[in-house]
Design a protein around this motif. Structure first.
Motif, PDB file in Angstrom:
ATOM      1  N   TRP A  62      -4.188  -2.848 -11.181  1.00 30.74           N
ATOM      2  CA  TRP A  62      -3.569  -2.955  -9.857  1.00 30.74           C
ATOM      3  C   TRP A  62      -4.295  -3.996  -9.003  1.00 30.74           C
ATOM      4  CZ3 TRP A  62       0.884  -1.556  -7.861  1.00 30.74           C
ATOM      5  CH2 TRP A  62       1.037  -1.375  -6.485  1.00 30.74           C
ATOM      6  N   LEU A  63      -5.619  -3.934  -8.997  1.00 29.61           N
ATOM      7  CA  LEU A  63      -6.414  -4.886  -8.218  1.00 29.61           C
ATOM      8  C   LEU A  63      -6.250  -6.312  -8.740  1.00 29.61           C
ATOM      9  CD1 LEU A  63      -9.709  -2.817  -7.852  1.00 29.61           C
ATOM     10  CD2 LEU A  63      -8.223  -3.517  -5.969  1.00 29.61           C
ATOM     11  N   VAL A  64      -6.352  -6.475 -10.042  1.00 33.12           N
ATOM     12  CA  VAL A  64      -6.236  -7.810 -10.635  1.00 33.12           C
ATOM     13  C   VAL A  64      -4.855  -8.398 -10.377  1.00 33.12           C
ATOM     14  CG1 VAL A  64      -6.208  -9.101 -12.809  1.00 33.12           C
ATOM     15  CG2 VAL A  64      -7.969  -7.382 -12.406  1.00 33.12           C
ATOM     16  N   GLY A  65      -3.825  -7.585 -10.478  1.00 38.85           N
ATOM     17  CA  GLY A  65      -2.468  -8.071 -10.239  1.00 38.85           C
ATOM     18  C   GLY A  65      -2.249  -8.545  -8.811  1.00 38.85           C
ATOM     19  N   ILE A  66      -2.756  -7.788  -7.848  1.00 34.09           N
ATOM     20  CA  ILE A  66      -2.614  -8.176  -6.444  1.00 34.09           C
ATOM     21  C   ILE A  66      -3.353  -9.482  -6.176  1.00 34.09           C
ATOM     22  CG2 ILE A  66      -3.214  -7.547  -4.071  1.00 34.09           C
ATOM     23  CD1 ILE A  66      -2.795  -4.616  -4.867  1.00 34.09           C
ATOM     24  N   ILE A  67      -4.588  -9.565  -6.658  1.00 33.40           N
ATOM     25  CA  ILE A  67      -5.386 -10.780  -6.443  1.00 33.40           C
ATOM     26  C   ILE A  67      -4.703 -11.988  -7.069  1.00 33.40           C
ATOM     27  CG2 ILE A  67      -7.560 -11.936  -7.009  1.00 33.40           C
ATOM     28  CD1 ILE A  67      -8.886  -9.142  -6.873  1.00 33.40           C
ATOM     29  N   ALA A  68      -4.211 -11.829  -8.291  1.00 33.11           N
ATOM     30  CA  ALA A  68      -3.568 -12.949  -8.988  1.00 33.11           C
ATOM     31  C   ALA A  68      -2.328 -13.422  -8.240  1.00 33.11           C
ATOM     32  CB  ALA A  68      -3.195 -12.532 -10.413  1.00 33.11           C
ATOM     33  N   ALA A  69      -1.476 -12.488  -7.814  1.00 32.39           N
ATOM     34  CA  ALA A  69      -0.224 -12.858  -7.157  1.00 32.39           C
ATOM     35  C   ALA A  69      -0.470 -13.567  -5.827  1.00 32.39           C
ATOM     36  CB  ALA A  69       0.639 -11.615  -6.945  1.00 32.39           C
ATOM     37  N   VAL A  70      -1.310 -12.993  -4.975  1.00 32.05           N
ATOM     38  CA  VAL A  70      -1.521 -13.590  -3.658  1.00 32.05           C
ATOM     39  C   VAL A  70      -2.272 -14.912  -3.769  1.00 32.05           C
ATOM     40  CG1 VAL A  70      -3.701 -12.428  -3.122  1.00 32.05           C
ATOM     41  CG2 VAL A  70      -2.159 -13.053  -1.274  1.00 32.05           C
ATOM     42  N   LEU A  97       1.325  -5.005 -14.088  1.00 29.90           N
ATOM     43  CA  LEU A  97       2.757  -5.284 -13.994  1.00 29.90           C
ATOM     44  C   LEU A  97       3.351  -4.759 -12.690  1.00 29.90           C
ATOM     45  CD1 LEU A  97       3.923  -4.510 -17.649  1.00 29.90           C
ATOM     46  CD2 LEU A  97       3.739  -6.751 -16.563  1.00 29.90           C
ATOM     47  N   LEU A  98       2.949  -3.563 -12.293  1.00 28.17           N
ATOM     48  CA  LEU A  98       3.502  -2.988 -11.065  1.00 28.17           C
ATOM     49  C   LEU A  98       3.053  -3.741  -9.819  1.00 28.17           C
ATOM     50  CD1 LEU A  98       3.293   0.874 -11.662  1.00 28.17           C
ATOM     51  CD2 LEU A  98       5.336  -0.547 -11.586  1.00 28.17           C
ATOM     52  N   SER A  99       1.892  -4.366  -9.870  1.00 28.76           N
ATOM     53  CA  SER A  99       1.395  -5.073  -8.686  1.00 28.76           C
ATOM     54  C   SER A  99       1.779  -6.541  -8.677  1.00 28.76           C
ATOM     55  CB  SER A  99      -0.127  -4.944  -8.594  1.00 28.76           C
ATOM     56  OG  SER A  99      -0.759  -5.491  -9.743  1.00 28.76           O
ATOM     57  N   ALA A 100       1.740  -7.198  -9.835  1.00 29.13           N
ATOM     58  CA  ALA A 100       1.943  -8.649  -9.870  1.00 29.13           C
ATOM     59  C   ALA A 100       3.347  -9.066 -10.265  1.00 29.13           C
ATOM     60  CB  ALA A 100       0.948  -9.288 -10.844  1.00 29.13           C
ATOM     61  N   ALA A 142       0.812  -1.223   0.000  1.00 35.13           N
ATOM     62  CA  ALA A 142       0.000   0.000   0.000  1.00 35.13           C
ATOM     63  C   ALA A 142       0.842   1.268   0.000  1.00 35.13           C
ATOM     64  CB  ALA A 142      -0.941  -0.002   1.206  1.00 35.13           C
ATOM     65  N   ILE A 143       1.931   1.290   0.759  1.00 33.84           N
ATOM     66  CA  ILE A 143       2.699   2.533   0.876  1.00 33.84           C
ATOM     67  C   ILE A 143       3.895   2.569  -0.062  1.00 33.84           C
ATOM     68  CG2 ILE A 143       1.973   2.837   3.268  1.00 33.84           C
ATOM     69  CD1 ILE A 143       4.715   1.994   4.163  1.00 33.84           C
ATOM     70  N   SER A 144       3.932   1.678  -1.039  1.00 33.19           N
ATOM     71  CA  SER A 144       4.972   1.738  -2.055  1.00 33.19           C
ATOM     72  C   SER A 144       4.804   3.022  -2.867  1.00 33.19           C
ATOM     73  CB  SER A 144       4.880   0.518  -2.966  1.00 33.19           C
ATOM     74  OG  SER A 144       5.889   0.541  -3.943  1.00 33.19           O
ATOM     75  N   PRO A 145       5.770   3.927  -2.876  1.00 34.69           N
ATOM     76  CA  PRO A 145       5.565   5.254  -3.476  1.00 34.69           C
ATOM     77  C   PRO A 145       5.371   5.264  -4.988  1.00 34.69           C
ATOM     78  CG  PRO A 145       7.380   5.306  -1.893  1.00 34.69           C
ATOM     79  CD  PRO A 145       7.028   3.855  -2.111  1.00 34.69           C
ATOM     80  N   ILE A 146       6.048   4.368  -5.727  1.00 33.62           N
ATOM     81  CA  ILE A 146       6.001   4.438  -7.189  1.00 33.62           C
ATOM     82  C   ILE A 146       4.580   4.336  -7.747  1.00 33.62           C
ATOM     83  CG2 ILE A 146       6.698   3.286  -9.323  1.00 33.62           C
ATOM     84  CD1 ILE A 146       8.860   5.017  -8.080  1.00 33.62           C
ATOM     85  N   PRO A 147       3.766   3.313  -7.363  1.00 35.80           N
ATOM     86  CA  PRO A 147       2.395   3.280  -7.894  1.00 35.80           C
ATOM     87  C   PRO A 147       1.543   4.455  -7.442  1.00 35.80           C
ATOM     88  CG  PRO A 147       2.714   1.580  -6.231  1.00 35.80           C
ATOM     89  CD  PRO A 147       4.059   2.119  -6.555  1.00 35.80           C
ATOM     90  N   ILE A 148       1.820   4.975  -6.254  1.00 31.71           N
ATOM     91  CA  ILE A 148       1.064   6.146  -5.796  1.00 31.71           C
ATOM     92  C   ILE A 148       1.404   7.350  -6.668  1.00 31.71           C
ATOM     93  CG2 ILE A 148       0.573   7.684  -3.865  1.00 31.71           C
ATOM     94  CD1 ILE A 148       1.365   5.443  -1.970  1.00 31.71           C
ATOM     95  N   ILE A 149       2.702   7.521  -6.953  1.00 28.95           N
ATOM     96  CA  ILE A 149       3.129   8.617  -7.828  1.00 28.95           C
ATOM     97  C   ILE A 149       2.514   8.456  -9.216  1.00 28.95           C
ATOM     98  CG2 ILE A 149       5.114   9.682  -8.973  1.00 28.95           C
ATOM     99  CD1 ILE A 149       6.777   8.912  -6.499  1.00 28.95           C
TER     100      ILE A 149
END
Length: 223
Positions: free
Chosen positions: A45-53, A127-130, A16-23
């Motif tokens: 972003w949502l799909v990548g997080i769900i897929a990875a976890v 890509l940035l999330s997964a 959540a606090i990773s600065p690059i995607p927030i920027i």
């Protein structure tokens, strides 16, 4: 389930606090096609997080013994390797921080965000999330905890949903807030972007160090 959710919260916070995607989100919200690109980025972003976890949850559930109190060297090795990876990334972030008087170096693709289309923003978010190493290691740590907890299907789904919601919150909240009150948020978003660009390396190096040590400690405890 509550114990598992508590265990995965640090990993969700790490994403959540990773600065690059927030920027990246802020730059999209300040671009001429703010609504289209930001929604595409959020969805990816949502799909990548769900897929990875989910992938790591399924893998961990396969290698977990029936007795949750039994030693699990395989799981321990995985956690130690993941923790060591986070420590290496923390060192890299710290060594790459800007020196006094220097401006922070940002990825070159950020310069082209004004021309980003919905499909490109969608793919970038995924890509940035997964695929991003930092987030992938965080998702792996959370997946190992969920998969090794011996949860039934629906509790595991709830744990993944909670993890995803928290991990995606710093992208989700600005996008939703912008859709509601775009004009009021331009100045605060621009100020936040400048601060994150300056402090990106320090924030991530400290965060990766802490979570890496936690993972290694859990790995040792699995033997």
């Amino acid at each position: 389930m509550n114990i598992t959710i508590g265990a995965i919260l640090p990993y969700a916070l790490g994403i959540a606090i990773s600065p690059i995607p927030i920027i990246a989100t802020i730059l999209m919200l300040l671009s001429p096609r703010a609504r289209v690109t930001s929604l595409g980025f959020l969805l990816g972003w949502l799909v990548g997080i769900i897929a990875a976890v989910t992938v790591f949850t399924l893998l961990a559930s396969v290698i977990t013994p029936q007795d949750p109190d039994a030693a699990n060297p395989t799981q321990g090795v995985i956690r130690i390797v993941l923790g060591a990876g986070l420590l290496l990334l923390a060192l890299r972030q710290w060594r790459g921080r800007p020196r006094p008087g220097q401006s922070a170096a940002l990825p070159k693709w950020m310069a082209a965000i004004d021309k980003t289309t919905f499909p490109v923003a969608l793919g970038l978010g995924f890509l940035l999330s997964a695929v991003n190493p930092k987030n992938l290691l965080m998702a792996a740590g959370a997946g190992v905890d969920i998969g090794s907890a011996g949860l039934d299907v629906w509790p595991a789904v709830i744990a993944i949903a909670v993890f995803t919601l928290i991990a995606a919150s710093t992208v989700l909240v600005p996008v939703v807030a912008y859709l509601i009150a775009a004009d009021r948020l331009r100045a605060p978003l621009d100020a936040l972007r400048g601060w994150l660009e300056k402090e990106n390396a320090v924030i991530m190096s400290i965060l990766l160090l802490v979570i890496g040590v936690v993972l290694i400690g859990k790995g040792i405890g699995s033997f």
